[in-house]
Write a protein that holds these residues in place. Structure first.
Motif, PDB file in Angstrom:
ATOM      1  N   UNK A  89      11.917  59.494 -10.705  1.00 18.82           N
ATOM      2  CA  UNK A  89      11.301  60.480  -9.825  1.00 18.82           C
ATOM      3  C   UNK A  89       9.947  59.961  -9.365  1.00 18.82           C
ATOM      4  N   UNK A  90       9.471  60.497  -8.252  1.00 18.50           N
ATOM      5  CA  UNK A  90       8.165  60.116  -7.714  1.00 18.50           C
ATOM      6  C   UNK A  90       7.312  61.362  -7.548  1.00 18.50           C
ATOM      7  N   UNK A  91       6.011  61.180  -7.695  1.00 19.01           N
ATOM      8  CA  UNK A  91       5.078  62.291  -7.559  1.00 19.01           C
ATOM      9  C   UNK A  91       3.784  61.819  -6.913  1.00 19.01           C
ATOM     10  N   UNK A  92       3.142  62.749  -6.201  1.00 17.55           N
ATOM     11  CA  UNK A  92       1.768  62.563  -5.732  1.00 17.55           C
ATOM     12  C   UNK A  92       0.886  63.453  -6.579  1.00 17.55           C
ATOM     13  N   UNK A  93      -0.045  62.852  -7.280  1.00 20.13           N
ATOM     14  CA  UNK A  93      -0.876  63.594  -8.224  1.00 20.13           C
ATOM     15  C   UNK A  93      -2.336  63.565  -7.775  1.00 20.13           C
ATOM     16  N   UNK A  94      -2.988  64.736  -7.899  1.00 24.96           N
ATOM     17  CA  UNK A  94      -4.404  64.868  -7.575  1.00 24.96           C
ATOM     18  C   UNK A  94      -5.232  64.946  -8.850  1.00 24.96           C
ATOM     19  N   UNK A  95      -6.427  64.420  -8.772  1.00 28.10           N
ATOM     20  CA  UNK A  95      -7.341  64.477  -9.902  1.00 28.10           C
ATOM     21  C   UNK A  95      -8.763  64.217  -9.446  1.00 28.10           C
ATOM     22  N   UNK A  96      -9.592  63.796 -10.373  1.00 34.82           N
ATOM     23  CA  UNK A  96     -10.985  63.498 -10.077  1.00 34.82           C
ATOM     24  C   UNK A  96     -11.306  62.048 -10.361  1.00 34.82           C
ATOM     25  N   UNK A  97     -12.444  61.598  -9.858  1.00 33.43           N
ATOM     26  CA  UNK A  97     -12.863  60.227 -10.090  1.00 33.43           C
ATOM     27  C   UNK A  97     -14.377  60.151 -10.230  1.00 33.43           C
ATOM     28  N   UNK A  98     -14.839  59.239 -11.062  1.00 32.31           N
ATOM     29  CA  UNK A  98     -16.254  58.897 -11.177  1.00 32.31           C
ATOM     30  C   UNK A  98     -16.350  57.376 -11.200  1.00 32.31           C
ATOM     31  N   UNK A  99     -17.501  56.867 -10.792  1.00 29.44           N
ATOM     32  CA  UNK A  99     -17.655  55.426 -10.776  1.00 29.44           C
ATOM     33  C   UNK A  99     -19.094  55.006 -10.566  1.00 29.44           C
ATOM     34  N   UNK A 100     -19.296  53.699 -10.541  1.00 32.05           N
ATOM     35  CA  UNK A 100     -20.625  53.125 -10.334  1.00 32.05           C
ATOM     36  C   UNK A 100     -20.459  51.753  -9.706  1.00 32.05           C
ATOM     37  N   UNK A 101     -21.470  51.345  -8.953  1.00 30.20           N
ATOM     38  CA  UNK A 101     -21.390  50.054  -8.295  1.00 30.20           C
ATOM     39  C   UNK A 101     -22.744  49.412  -8.070  1.00 30.20           C
ATOM     40  N   UNK A 102     -22.695  48.127  -7.731  1.00 32.80           N
ATOM     41  CA  UNK A 102     -23.885  47.343  -7.392  1.00 32.80           C
ATOM     42  C   UNK A 102     -23.552  46.540  -6.148  1.00 32.80           C
ATOM     43  N   UNK A 103     -24.396  46.654  -5.114  1.00 30.89           N
ATOM     44  CA  UNK A 103     -24.114  46.016  -3.825  1.00 30.89           C
ATOM     45  C   UNK A 103     -25.345  45.251  -3.354  1.00 30.89           C
ATOM     46  N   UNK A 104     -25.104  44.102  -2.719  1.00 30.43           N
ATOM     47  CA  UNK A 104     -26.190  43.228  -2.267  1.00 30.43           C
ATOM     48  C   UNK A 104     -25.970  42.889  -0.792  1.00 30.43           C
ATOM     49  N   UNK A 105     -26.987  43.116   0.037  1.00 29.93           N
ATOM     50  CA  UNK A 105     -26.952  42.673   1.422  1.00 29.93           C
ATOM     51  C   UNK A 105     -27.309  41.201   1.478  1.00 29.93           C
ATOM     52  N   UNK A 106     -26.354  40.351   1.895  1.00 32.07           N
ATOM     53  CA  UNK A 106     -26.567  38.903   1.832  1.00 32.07           C
ATOM     54  C   UNK A 106     -26.737  38.268   3.213  1.00 32.07           C
ATOM     55  N   UNK A 107     -26.462  39.022   4.271  1.00 32.18           N
ATOM     56  CA  UNK A 107     -26.608  38.515   5.638  1.00 32.18           C
ATOM     57  C   UNK A 107     -26.772  39.727   6.541  1.00 32.18           C
ATOM     58  N   UNK A 108     -27.245  39.515   7.782  1.00 35.00           N
ATOM     59  CA  UNK A 108     -27.375  40.668   8.674  1.00 35.00           C
ATOM     60  C   UNK A 108     -26.075  41.446   8.773  1.00 35.00           C
ATOM     61  N   UNK A 109     -26.135  42.724   8.381  1.00 34.79           N
ATOM     62  CA  UNK A 109     -25.026  43.670   8.465  1.00 34.79           C
ATOM     63  C   UNK A 109     -23.938  43.488   7.408  1.00 34.79           C
ATOM     64  N   UNK A 110     -24.014  42.459   6.582  1.00 33.26           N
ATOM     65  CA  UNK A 110     -22.965  42.206   5.594  1.00 33.26           C
ATOM     66  C   UNK A 110     -23.489  42.440   4.182  1.00 33.26           C
ATOM     67  N   UNK A 111     -22.625  43.010   3.340  1.00 31.57           N
ATOM     68  CA  UNK A 111     -22.975  43.196   1.935  1.00 31.57           C
ATOM     69  C   UNK A 111     -21.736  42.983   1.077  1.00 31.57           C
ATOM     70  N   UNK A 112     -21.961  42.571  -0.156  1.00 25.11           N
ATOM     71  CA  UNK A 112     -20.881  42.356  -1.111  1.00 25.11           C
ATOM     72  C   UNK A 112     -21.259  43.066  -2.402  1.00 25.11           C
ATOM     73  N   UNK A 113     -20.264  43.574  -3.126  1.00 24.69           N
ATOM     74  CA  UNK A 113     -20.591  44.314  -4.338  1.00 24.69           C
ATOM     75  C   UNK A 113     -19.438  44.355  -5.324  1.00 24.69           C
ATOM     76  N   UNK A 114     -19.738  44.883  -6.482  1.00 23.11           N
ATOM     77  CA  UNK A 114     -18.734  45.130  -7.522  1.00 23.11           C
ATOM     78  C   UNK A 114     -18.791  46.615  -7.859  1.00 23.11           C
ATOM     79  N   UNK A 115     -17.631  47.155  -8.257  1.00 26.05           N
ATOM     80  CA  UNK A 115     -17.560  48.591  -8.503  1.00 26.05           C
ATOM     81  C   UNK A 115     -16.549  48.891  -9.605  1.00 26.05           C
ATOM     82  N   UNK A 116     -16.882  49.871 -10.438  1.00 23.68           N
ATOM     83  CA  UNK A 116     -15.964  50.381 -11.463  1.00 23.68           C
ATOM     84  C   UNK A 116     -15.613  51.821 -11.128  1.00 23.68           C
ATOM     85  N   UNK A 117     -14.331  52.170 -11.274  1.00 26.89           N
ATOM     86  CA  UNK A 117     -13.877  53.535 -11.029  1.00 26.89           C
ATOM     87  C   UNK A 117     -12.982  54.006 -12.171  1.00 26.89           C
ATOM     88  N   UNK A 118     -13.136  55.273 -12.537  1.00 26.61           N
ATOM     89  CA  UNK A 118     -12.243  55.923 -13.496  1.00 26.61           C
ATOM     90  C   UNK A 118     -11.608  57.126 -12.807  1.00 26.61           C
TER      91      UNK A 118
END
Length: 237
Positions: A166-195
């Motif tokens: 069987x298949x289901x679409x399930x709703x819930x909540x999420x929390x997370x945190x991240x760190x992002x760095x602007x390395x060039x005009x208009x561009x940024x790269x980052x890492x993120x954790x989500x639960x």
């Protein structure tokens, strides 16, 4: 008399010599120092990829626990959002959608001839963000709603034949945190954790008697690349 004549001659020559001298050059004062600082305000769009693990527990209602397993794998997707910055504080909203291949299974403790398998093939996040910026470095936390596309299978341990799914679409909540760095005009790269935390869900399978109550939580780590529309810098005097 000779001395007087000489003085008169020198006095007459002085204006001519002064006129021949070059005008004193004008030197413009140097401009004030300007520090360029990163501005996180604006719309952005990006891509992400990484891996995750969904810890899943199956309980056969009225009998007991069938056991647990971790559905692990990779994911790739994209995000779009808007941020606005006031001072060093940054606030934002974001929508994210990902394809996923998180799968795992275990032998049922109630029905030893069966294996229970869980697979997540997609998820979405709708979140708000609060962050703090150090020029082009942004640290943030996020939270909101999550939706997950799940597939559940029961198959024979002996033959591998499917006994029910069987298949289901399930709703819930999420929390997370991240760190992002602007390395060039208009561009940024980052890492993120989500639960992602999902409420218990009762699941029935066509052709099988009984109901399983399935509990599920997801943890994932992502690498993100964003492009922000608009100017990335502002001048500060």
């Amino acid at each position: 008399m000779l001395v007087t004549a000489s003085l008169v001659a020198l006095s007459a020559a002085a204006p001519a010599v002064a006129a021949d001298l070059a005008a004193r050059p004008y030197t413009k004062a140097p401009p004030p120092m300007v520090a360029a600082i990163y501005d996180w305000s604006g719309f952005y769009i990006g891509i992400n990829g990484g891996g995750g693990s969904a810890h899943t527990t199956w309980d056969f209602v009225g009998t007991g626990s069938e056991g647990s397993h971790n559905a692990t794998g990779g994911t790739v997707g994209g995000q779009i959002g808007y941020r606005w910055q006031t001072g060093q504080w940054v606030f934002g909203v974001e929508g994210q959608g990902n394809w996923a291949d998180f799968s795992g299974d275990n032998v049922s403790a109630v029905f030893p001839g069966d294996r229970n398998r869980t697979k997540i093939d997609a998820f979405g996040l709708i979140t708000g963000q609060v962050g703090y910026a150090w020029n082009n470095v942004l640290a943030y936390v996020k939270g909101g709603a999550a939706v997950v596309s799940d597939k559940y299978d029961v198959f024979s341990t002996a033959t591998g034949a499917s006994l029910g799914s069987t298949s289901q679409t399930r709703w819930g909540g999420t929390v997370g945190a991240g760190l992002e760095v602007g390395f060039a005009p208009n561009w940024s790269v980052g890492v993120e954790y989500n639960h992602i935390f999902l409420a218990d869900k009762d699941v029935t399978f066509t052709g099988l008697v009984g109901t399983d109550r399935i509990r599920q939580d997801v943890d994932m780590g992502l690498v993100r690349l964003n492009y922000k529309f608009g100017g990335p810098l502002i001048a500060k005097y």
